[in-house]
Design an enzyme around this catalytic site. Structure first.
Site, PDB file in Angstrom:
ATOM      1  N   HIS A  27       1.177  -0.589   0.587  1.00 53.22           N
ATOM      2  CA  HIS A  27      -0.293  -0.363   0.028  1.00 53.22           C
ATOM      3  C   HIS A  27       0.765   1.494   0.284  1.00 53.22           C
ATOM      4  O   HIS A  27       0.556   1.615  -0.718  1.00 53.22           O
ATOM      5  CB  HIS A  27      -0.931  -0.086   1.251  1.00 53.22           C
ATOM      6  CG  HIS A  27      -1.110   1.390   1.445  1.00 53.22           C
ATOM      7  ND1 HIS A  27      -2.512   2.059   0.847  1.00 53.22           N
ATOM      8  CD2 HIS A  27      -1.471   2.234   2.355  1.00 53.22           C
ATOM      9  CE1 HIS A  27      -3.127   2.757   1.190  1.00 53.22           C
ATOM     10  NE2 HIS A  27      -2.469   3.024   1.856  1.00 53.22           N
ATOM     11  N   ASP A  29       2.271   1.909  -3.399  1.00 49.98           N
ATOM     12  CA  ASP A  29       1.195   2.333  -4.161  1.00 49.98           C
ATOM     13  C   ASP A  29       0.750   3.600  -4.142  1.00 49.98           C
ATOM     14  O   ASP A  29       0.966   4.335  -5.120  1.00 49.98           O
ATOM     15  CB  ASP A  29       0.024   1.713  -4.189  1.00 49.98           C
ATOM     16  CG  ASP A  29      -1.421   1.636  -5.211  1.00 49.98           C
ATOM     17  OD1 ASP A  29      -0.731   1.681  -5.973  1.00 49.98           O
ATOM     18  OD2 ASP A  29      -2.475   2.126  -4.829  1.00 49.98           O
TER      19      ASP A  29
END
Length: 119
Positions: free
Chosen positions: A77, A80
């Site tokens: 995450h 990202d």
């Protein structure tokens, strides 16, 4: 996930988030034709995104040099988030250039219109 990976992920998210705030400030400045302010904010955004990228690079380098690494949803995450905000910054940089050209063209047209009006 080990504590170091979690800390790295959170630091990446923190710096990337700060970069996003500066990027959004730059976009607001573009809306107001405050291009110097926009450039200052983009510079600050770049500084934060570089910090995040260094943390990511160090973590990846450590793993490639043999440090044990495990998959982490949090780290994925974070990566990202980093790449998304990096893209937003690149778009904002381009928008500054586009709108500077637009403003210059508009000013030139307005000047020509005023000159024609008084001739």
């Amino acid at each position: 996930m080990d504590e170091k990976t979690a800390q790295n992920a959170m630091q990446i998210i923190l710096h990337a988030g700060d970069a996003r705030v500066h990027c959004m400030n730059a976009l607001k400045a573009i809306e107001n034709s405050s291009f110097e302010k926009a450039k200052e904010e983009i510079k600050l955004a770049n500084g934060e995104i570089v910090k995040a990228h260094h943390i990511q690079t160090n973590a990846i380098s450590a793993e490639t040099q043999g440090e044990a690494g495990t998959y982490s949803v949090l780290f994925a995450h974070a990566q990202d988030t980093l790449m998304t905000i990096y893209s937003e910054i690149n778009i904002a940089k381009r928008m500054i250039k586009i709108f500077e050209v637009y403003e210059a063209r508009l000013a030139k047209l307005e000047k020509a219109e005023m000159e024609d009006k008084y001739e």
